[in-house]
Design a protein around this motif. Sequence first.
Motif, mmCIF file in Angstrom:
data_model
loop_
_atom_site.group_PDB
_atom_site.id
_atom_site.type_symbol
_atom_site.label_atom_id
_atom_site.label_comp_id
_atom_site.label_asym_id
_atom_site.label_seq_id
_atom_site.Cartn_x
_atom_site.Cartn_y
_atom_site.Cartn_z
ATOM 1 N N ASP A 28 48.295 36.846 44.753
ATOM 2 C CA ASP A 28 47.967 37.193 46.145
ATOM 3 C C ASP A 28 46.684 38.013 46.217
ATOM 4 O OD1 ASP A 28 50.210 35.886 47.031
ATOM 5 O OD2 ASP A 28 51.474 37.678 47.017
ATOM 6 N N HIS A 29 46.542 38.979 45.303
ATOM 7 C CA HIS A 29 45.316 39.775 45.290
ATOM 8 C C HIS A 29 44.117 38.909 44.898
ATOM 9 C CE1 HIS A 29 47.861 43.591 44.888
ATOM 10 N NE2 HIS A 29 47.227 43.652 46.027
ATOM 11 N N GLU A 30 44.329 37.963 43.999
ATOM 12 C CA GLU A 30 43.229 37.060 43.613
ATOM 13 C C GLU A 30 42.754 36.253 44.809
ATOM 14 O OE1 GLU A 30 41.666 37.006 40.935
ATOM 15 O OE2 GLU A 30 42.916 37.666 39.265
ATOM 16 N N LYS A 31 43.689 35.726 45.562
ATOM 17 C CA LYS A 31 43.320 34.903 46.720
ATOM 18 C C LYS A 31 42.664 35.762 47.809
ATOM 19 C CE LYS A 31 46.937 31.458 45.924
ATOM 20 N NZ LYS A 31 48.200 30.851 46.418
ATOM 21 N N ALA A 32 43.168 36.993 47.982
ATOM 22 C CA ALA A 32 42.568 37.881 48.980
ATOM 23 C C ALA A 32 41.128 38.248 48.594
ATOM 24 C CB ALA A 32 43.410 39.146 49.123
ATOM 25 N N MET A 33 40.904 38.474 47.307
ATOM 26 C CA MET A 33 39.558 38.793 46.845
ATOM 27 C C MET A 33 38.617 37.608 47.040
ATOM 28 S SD MET A 33 37.351 40.840 45.548
ATOM 29 C CE MET A 33 38.258 42.235 44.906
ATOM 30 N N LEU A 34 39.074 36.421 46.726
ATOM 31 C CA LEU A 34 38.244 35.228 46.920
ATOM 32 C C LEU A 34 37.899 35.025 48.390
ATOM 33 C CD1 LEU A 34 39.917 32.680 44.469
ATOM 34 C CD2 LEU A 34 37.605 33.600 44.324
ATOM 35 N N LYS A 35 38.862 35.268 49.250
ATOM 36 C CA LYS A 35 38.618 35.116 50.682
ATOM 37 C C LYS A 35 37.561 36.119 51.152
ATOM 38 C CE LYS A 35 40.948 35.217 55.165
ATOM 39 N NZ LYS A 35 42.234 35.458 55.872
ATOM 40 N N LYS A 36 37.667 37.355 50.669
ATOM 41 C CA LYS A 36 36.705 38.389 51.056
ATOM 42 C C LYS A 36 35.300 38.049 50.543
ATOM 43 C CE LYS A 36 38.275 42.480 50.926
ATOM 44 N NZ LYS A 36 38.798 43.793 50.469
ATOM 45 N N LEU A 37 35.223 37.599 49.296
ATOM 46 C CA LEU A 37 33.922 37.241 48.736
ATOM 47 C C LEU A 37 33.296 36.069 49.484
ATOM 48 C CD1 LEU A 37 34.742 37.554 44.940
ATOM 49 C CD2 LEU A 37 33.079 38.927 46.189
ATOM 50 N N LYS A 38 34.118 35.128 49.842
ATOM 51 C CA LYS A 38 33.612 33.934 50.525
ATOM 52 C C LYS A 38 33.144 34.250 51.944
ATOM 53 C CE LYS A 38 35.076 29.286 51.950
ATOM 54 N NZ LYS A 38 36.204 28.321 51.947
ATOM 55 N N GLU A 39 33.889 35.076 52.666
ATOM 56 C CA GLU A 39 33.579 35.340 54.066
ATOM 57 C C GLU A 39 32.494 36.398 54.239
ATOM 58 O OE1 GLU A 39 37.259 36.390 55.866
ATOM 59 O OE2 GLU A 39 38.055 34.342 55.863
ATOM 60 N N LEU A 40 32.450 37.376 53.348
ATOM 61 C CA LEU A 40 31.553 38.504 53.547
ATOM 62 C C LEU A 40 30.321 38.485 52.662
ATOM 63 C CD1 LEU A 40 34.160 41.412 53.863
ATOM 64 C CD2 LEU A 40 33.146 40.041 55.690
ATOM 65 N N TYR A 41 30.358 37.718 51.556
ATOM 66 C CA TYR A 41 29.267 37.839 50.590
ATOM 67 C C TYR A 41 28.585 36.504 50.300
ATOM 68 C CZ TYR A 41 31.223 42.474 49.791
ATOM 69 O OH TYR A 41 31.684 43.755 49.955
ATOM 70 N N ASP A 42 29.351 35.491 49.904
ATOM 71 C CA ASP A 42 28.728 34.251 49.452
ATOM 72 C C ASP A 42 29.694 33.089 49.675
ATOM 73 O OD1 ASP A 42 27.390 32.216 48.214
ATOM 74 O OD2 ASP A 42 26.913 33.328 46.401
ATOM 75 N N PRO A 43 29.312 32.105 50.494
ATOM 76 C CA PRO A 43 30.216 30.965 50.754
ATOM 77 C C PRO A 43 30.558 30.164 49.507
ATOM 78 C CG PRO A 43 28.427 31.055 52.362
ATOM 79 C CD PRO A 43 28.088 32.037 51.297
ATOM 80 N N GLU A 44 29.736 30.238 48.459
ATOM 81 C CA GLU A 44 29.983 29.443 47.262
ATOM 82 C C GLU A 44 31.183 29.944 46.459
ATOM 83 O OE1 GLU A 44 26.705 28.436 44.849
ATOM 84 O OE2 GLU A 44 25.329 28.158 46.526
ATOM 85 N N PHE A 45 31.746 31.075 46.845
ATOM 86 C CA PHE A 45 32.952 31.546 46.170
ATOM 87 C C PHE A 45 34.172 30.691 46.538
ATOM 88 C CE2 PHE A 45 30.592 35.463 45.373
ATOM 89 C CZ PHE A 45 31.022 35.741 44.085
ATOM 90 N N GLY A 46 33.982 29.697 47.362
ATOM 91 C CA GLY A 46 35.088 28.789 47.677
ATOM 92 C C GLY A 46 35.559 27.992 46.470
ATOM 93 N N MET A 47 34.785 28.000 45.375
ATOM 94 C CA MET A 47 35.188 27.288 44.162
ATOM 95 C C MET A 47 36.518 27.813 43.623
ATOM 96 S SD MET A 47 33.051 26.886 40.595
ATOM 97 C CE MET A 47 31.604 26.293 41.462
ATOM 98 N N GLY A 48 36.811 29.078 43.847
ATOM 99 C CA GLY A 48 38.062 29.638 43.357
ATOM 100 C C GLY A 48 39.282 28.987 43.970
ATOM 101 N N ASP A 49 39.165 28.533 45.207
ATOM 102 C CA ASP A 49 40.305 27.858 45.837
ATOM 103 C C ASP A 49 40.660 26.582 45.088
ATOM 104 O OD1 ASP A 49 40.286 29.833 47.760
ATOM 105 O OD2 ASP A 49 38.954 28.717 49.105
ATOM 106 N N HIS A 50 39.641 25.883 44.589
ATOM 107 C CA HIS A 50 39.910 24.644 43.834
ATOM 108 C C HIS A 50 40.623 24.947 42.521
ATOM 109 C CE1 HIS A 50 37.575 22.448 46.732
ATOM 110 N NE2 HIS A 50 36.503 23.184 46.494
ATOM 111 N N MET A 51 40.374 26.119 41.947
ATOM 112 C CA MET A 51 41.076 26.497 40.718
ATOM 113 C C MET A 51 42.579 26.593 40.959
ATOM 114 S SD MET A 51 38.603 29.404 39.038
ATOM 115 C CE MET A 51 36.888 29.091 38.633
ATOM 116 N N PHE A 52 42.953 27.238 42.026
ATOM 117 C CA PHE A 52 44.372 27.356 42.347
ATOM 118 C C PHE A 52 44.982 25.980 42.632
ATOM 119 C CE2 PHE A 52 43.183 31.774 43.132
ATOM 120 C CZ PHE A 52 44.260 32.441 42.585
ATOM 121 N N THR A 53 44.189 25.104 43.219
ATOM 122 C CA THR A 53 44.690 23.747 43.481
ATOM 123 C C THR A 53 44.962 23.012 42.171
ATOM 124 O OG1 THR A 53 43.438 23.654 45.554
ATOM 125 C CG2 THR A 53 44.172 21.566 44.619
ATOM 126 N N ASP A 54 44.026 23.123 41.198
ATOM 127 C CA ASP A 54 44.232 22.479 39.893
ATOM 128 C C ASP A 54 45.467 23.017 39.190
ATOM 129 O OD1 ASP A 54 42.055 20.921 40.238
ATOM 130 O OD2 ASP A 54 40.772 21.915 38.776
#
Length: 817
Positions: free
Chosen positions: A525-551
């Motif tokens: 949960d903390h990993e996903k929250a951190m990825l969301k924060k990085l993607k929305e506030l810092y860099d859209p390319e951090f969306g790659m982390g979502d694909h990791m959880f999907t795999d």
Amino acid sequence: MAIDVHTLLTLPSSKAFSSFRLSSVGVVEQPRSNSPPRKTPRLAADSDSASASRSRLNDDNDAGAVESKGPIVLKLQGAPVISRSPNLYESQFNILRGSIRALLDNTHVGGLPASHQQLYTACRAVVCEAQRGEGLYENVKISLEQCVGRTSGAQWLQPFVEACEWFEKRVQSLESLLAYLDRSYVYNHKELQPTRKLAYDLFADRIFGTTPLVGKLHEGIKQWVEWERQMEAEHEIRPVIAKLVSRLEHHNQYQSVFEDFYLKVTHEFYTEESQKLRDSVGASQFVTRCKERDIQEQSRYTAMLLPISWDKVKDTTRRAQLLKRLDWIAAEAIPPYINERNAHLLRETYVMFSAVGGLKVLQQSFKLQVENSVRTIVKNTADEEHMVPQLLAFKAFCDKLVAEVFLDEVKIPQVAPSRASGSAVKVEVEVQTEQLPNREFGYAMIDAFAKGFRSRRNKPAELIAKYIDKAMRKGQKGRDDKDYSAELDAALGLYRFTEDKDVFRAFYHRALAKRLLLEKSASDDHEKAMLKKLKELYDPEFGMGDHMFTDLSLSRDLMKEYSQPRPGAFSDTSGHKVSVMVLQHSVWPFAARKRDVALPEWMGEELQAYMNFYKKKHSGHKLDWDHGLGTATLRARFKAGEKELSVSLYQAIILLLFNEDEKKPFSEIKMLTQMEDDELRRTLQSLACGKKRVLKKQPPGKDVNDGDMFIFNADFTDTAFRVHINSIQVKETAEETKRTQSLIEGDRKYALDAAIVRIMKGKKQLPYEQLKTATIDAVKQHFKPDVAMIKQRVDNLVEQDYLRRDDDDMTLLVYVA
């Protein structure tokens, strides 16, 4: 007693007109005519006093039929009016003149020539009856001039104060005695001054307008205040100074005679002392001394001076001390205060600089020191492990300074609603003072951190990513969500200052991948929250982390299906259990290995069975095995008992070799495992040279050499049943870091090529300088490119015929369609 007309008319009980009688009243008879006489109607009764009077007159007149007309004569009853002799007024005038001289002569011995009542009556007679107010006024004026002239003999503060007090009392008495002069004569002559104002104006002109006397006063004031400042004690003459201040205020001379000179002396004294301190002590001692002087001055001016002077003296003192020393204080005092984390002294310094308008100087010094501190931490290659914690601690201190130390007092009006004519109107109630942070210091801190980070490229971003990796592995450890989130947000706050956003992203993705694959993350949960924060506030390319959880989710589903009994499926009766994760190359930041290890036979068969299963479901997919990220759980028997070892797959392959022999040389292990030399040495080092040594190495040592012998450590003990042996593969090795940096540099080249081609495609042609500026602006959200790299990429694109140089102007680049 003689009574004049004035006295008679002002007595309310006078009966002067009570015996009024008409001496002769008659009517001249008119010529007769042929017409009959007119009858005059009589009143039945007298209706008013006039009618009654007429009736009485008719009764008293025996003739009654004839009245005659004549003059009316008034008879005054009482004592006869006696005219005053001119000699009497002259005598009263002389008495007044002598009394005025005696009253204004400080050498006169004895009382006045007459009583107060007699002098008061004489003044009334001279002014109102004799009409000699002008002469009396001129006499008063001459006497005051003579008196003021004699008063100038004061030689010191005490005699002067006594002279002022004596003069004020005499003027007060004179004003009382000559009240009729002010109320009658002066009142009717607007060009003249009342006695009091005349006396005080003459005193001000002849005394305070006299340079020698004012100079003597100034000399006494200067000796007093400088003695107190030099001796840092209270002078015995203070009561006299207090009286002097009171007298000067009484004469409206406080500001011109005392305050202005006091401020001048204060400025001169502290300007001289400031120079002496500058030459003899350091900046910190200088500031301390200034604070001591401020306290002394405050005690003095609140006790001796009028309140209107307090702020002026305080401001004059500080300006004389500090104005020419601001740059020196800021350069020498601020660095040690910041290095020592002394918020209290910084607050006092801020207040001092604010009082003299020196906040710009303080801000520049603060910014420079913060920048130097950040640069020192960032460039310290010997202590890179503690770089991020040190930056976080320093950033927290700077945030505290901005929020709690660099505060300005702002007046905020408090308003309350009020009804007026049926409508709501805001009415100001009071003005409150509130302390608000100085935004300029906040901006200066941000700029300083950003400049400090630029002193070293790439490494700060890498270490910030690794710090967050540790925090995500460690988890909350008993802390609440708020504290844990604050720690992560603080680290991301440092990420804002680095220009190498792509470096942070690359290392963070790699660390995230390892945490997920090795199951080292404290919370998904903390990993996903951190990825969301990085993607929305810092860099859209951090969306790659979502694909990791999907795999990972798809891999778990595949393993669950693979574990179900199937006809013809591989069956292992030894109790071995395998788990496989299928990952996409485009999502996970791992390069395919050129060389792999030799697995145990049973493990290879298991993996081949899974590959067959996978190909039946995804016939077009190709699987490449990466055992470097695998993990294993082994059961080991020691003399102390059985233990469960949690190790990496490489560690497991080496440990399984000791099931056959308890002792194996390095060369044999290398041949059997077919590992890369560096990988094998690191793995053996973790098993035989770490904290938990399940193998022994002969000869002992920290390094693994070719001739070393490794022996199974049957004497290994540990309090826990499940023992985790740290693997160096879990951490980012130097080779992996170098490999990641190479990948980043390659990605930057592609990003620059894409940006240049995109710009040129839109502009068609551009001079090189404009293209360079546009390229930097296009990629600045990810990294700041070197000018040499941009030039290299432009030349490369020209060679590949994406661009060409103009034939006439070689600096002009043209897009080739």
